[in-house]
Motif scaffolding. Structure first.
Motif, mmCIF file in Angstrom:
data_model
loop_
_atom_site.group_PDB
_atom_site.id
_atom_site.type_symbol
_atom_site.label_atom_id
_atom_site.label_comp_id
_atom_site.label_asym_id
_atom_site.label_seq_id
_atom_site.Cartn_x
_atom_site.Cartn_y
_atom_site.Cartn_z
ATOM 1 N N GLY A 101 0.806 -1.231 0.000
ATOM 2 C CA GLY A 101 0.000 0.000 0.000
ATOM 3 C C GLY A 101 0.832 1.270 0.000
ATOM 4 N N ASN A 102 1.970 1.238 -0.716
ATOM 5 C CA ASN A 102 2.870 2.397 -0.690
ATOM 6 C C ASN A 102 2.841 3.133 -2.024
ATOM 7 N N LYS A 103 2.710 4.460 -1.958
ATOM 8 C CA LYS A 103 2.736 5.284 -3.172
ATOM 9 C C LYS A 103 3.862 6.299 -3.112
ATOM 10 N N LYS A 104 4.450 6.493 -1.928
ATOM 11 C CA LYS A 104 5.383 7.615 -1.801
ATOM 12 C C LYS A 104 6.842 7.251 -2.084
ATOM 13 N N GLY A 105 7.192 5.947 -1.964
ATOM 14 C CA GLY A 105 8.610 5.581 -2.003
ATOM 15 C C GLY A 105 9.099 5.178 -3.380
ATOM 16 N N ALA A 106 10.319 4.594 -3.404
ATOM 17 C CA ALA A 106 10.932 4.071 -4.632
ATOM 18 C C ALA A 106 11.312 2.623 -4.366
ATOM 19 N N GLY A 107 11.509 1.861 -5.441
ATOM 20 C CA GLY A 107 11.894 0.460 -5.248
ATOM 21 C C GLY A 107 12.764 -0.038 -6.375
ATOM 22 N N PHE A 108 13.705 -0.915 -6.042
ATOM 23 C CA PHE A 108 14.515 -1.571 -7.080
ATOM 24 C C PHE A 108 15.037 -2.897 -6.571
ATOM 25 N N ASP A 109 15.405 -3.761 -7.522
ATOM 26 C CA ASP A 109 16.005 -5.058 -7.186
ATOM 27 C C ASP A 109 17.501 -4.995 -7.442
ATOM 28 N N GLN A 110 18.221 -5.886 -6.790
ATOM 29 C CA GLN A 110 19.632 -6.089 -7.145
ATOM 30 C C GLN A 110 19.898 -7.586 -7.089
#
Ligand code: COA
Length: 328
Positions: A101-110
């Motif tokens: 339920g997050n709209k404010k953050g950023a995300g990535f995989d490594q």
């Protein structure tokens, strides 16, 4: 001014079918005796056809948020370490962000193999130190059963599925938290542990599927001594920087790949038996998930206590290796 980062909550998810060594005896030419003596593994979990990495990662992340008392909507950064993402893209971290339920953050995989969680922890720590982020969710997750060649007894008995997570945030007292981290890699060793097909070097084709090239390929006995040496370097680098000996550590958690690797490392670091947390017997090698799963169990079982000095050390495909020293 730098903010010290701390682990505010932990979580894990291990789902699916428990596969015993006896189950594997019916699938390949192996034995409970061989697997136990060579690796220390007794059971591992294989997820079902409907379950993918983001499902496990979301549950582990949810538990970490709950322990910390933080809402998923308030997380600034999602970092997922995995070599078995749901898709080549979008990133599993973005799927987890949405699920929580997050709209404010950023995300990535490594994709730093079994070091995936400690690389995520190290990256997340930097964002908190500089004040760019307040909360970072670092997750290690794998569904390795989906990329395993069940005819290759050298690999199929070792790996399992699971996820572990840690919510990072500012240290509550400015003193406890992540004291130091270390990451390193050596690409010249990449061929010893890899999934050859499915990328741009060898795209999927009928031939690659027929020849099992979308599965884990590993030269296990070459990996073994490197794992011990690299994790020793990772742990001793931090111990030297912080002026610590093995006796100063309250809990040592290494990547759970093989009991004999853990014991060799423990001997080199001179850490007593009762300070080493081991759960490889219950889950096998869950790659990027192994350290956060072990850490979550150690926290929930009261083995890691407030004020303890905890050392984490990992080693994985790439090759990559990493460590973190944490005052709990
Ligand atoms: N059951 C029975 N026999 C097996 C077997 C199995 N599942 N897998 C391999 N063998 C056999 C081999 O074929 C070999 O037989 P041979 O001597 O007739 O040729 C024999 O067992 C010894 O194989 P070897 O690979 O030398 O054994 P090992 O003591 O090195 O143990 C591993 C194998 C894979 C358990 C061990 O090398 C290991 O754990 N390596 C590190 C792997 C790792 O950590 N990977 C992840 C890194 S993140």
């Amino acid at each position: 001014m730098e903010n010290r980062a701390a682990i505010l909550g932990t979580g894990k998810s291990v789902q699916g079918r428990a596969i015993t060594n006896q189950d594997l005896e019916k699938m390949v030419d192996t034995s409970d005796e061989w697997i136990t003596a060579r690796s220390g593994i007794k059971i591992r979990y294989f997820t079902d056809d409907q379950t993918a990495a983001s499902d496990l990662a979301t549950e582990a992340g949810r538990q970490a948020l709950e322990m910390a008392g933080v809402d998923g909507a308030d997380v600034d950064l999602f970092i997922v370490g995995t070599v078995t993402p749901d898709f080549a893209y979008p990133a599993t971290a973005c799927l987890v962000q949405h699920n929580l339920g997050n709209k404010k953050g950023a995300g990535f995989d490594q994709e730093t193999g079994c070091s995936g969680f400690l690389y995520g922890l190290t990256i997340g720590e930097q964002f908190i130190k500089t004040g760019k982020c307040r909360y970072v969710l670092a997750i290690g997750v794998e569904c390795l059963s989906k990329v395993m060649n069940m005819q290759d007894r050298g690999t199929c008995v070792l790996f399992g599925d699971g996820a572990g997570a840690a919510l990072l945030g500012p240290s509550p007292d400015g003193k406890s938290g992540i004291l130091d981290t270390f990451i390193k890699s050596d690409g010249s060793l990449g061929d010893l542990l890899k999934q050859p097909a499915g990328g741009s070097r060898m795209p999927a084709s009928i031939e690659t599927v027929t020849n099992n090239l979308h599965t884990i390929h590993m030269k296990g006995n070459k990996v073994f001594p490197l794992a011990v040496r690299c994790m020793e370097e990772a742990a001793t680098t931090l111990m030297n920087r912080l002026g610590l000996t093995g006796e100063d550590l309250d809990v040592l958690i290494t990547h759970q790949a093989n009991l004999r690797i853990i014991q060799s490392l423990q001997k080199r670091l001179q850490v007593p038996d009762d300070k080493v947390f081991v759960n490889i017997d219950k889950y096998g090698n869950t790659s990027a998930a192994s350290i956060p799963i072990a850490m979550d169990e150690a926290v929930r079982q009261g083995i890691i206590k407030k004020g303890n000095l905890v050392m984490l050390a990992s080693f994985g495909a790439g090759f990559t290796w990493a460590s973190a020293a944490i005052r709990w």
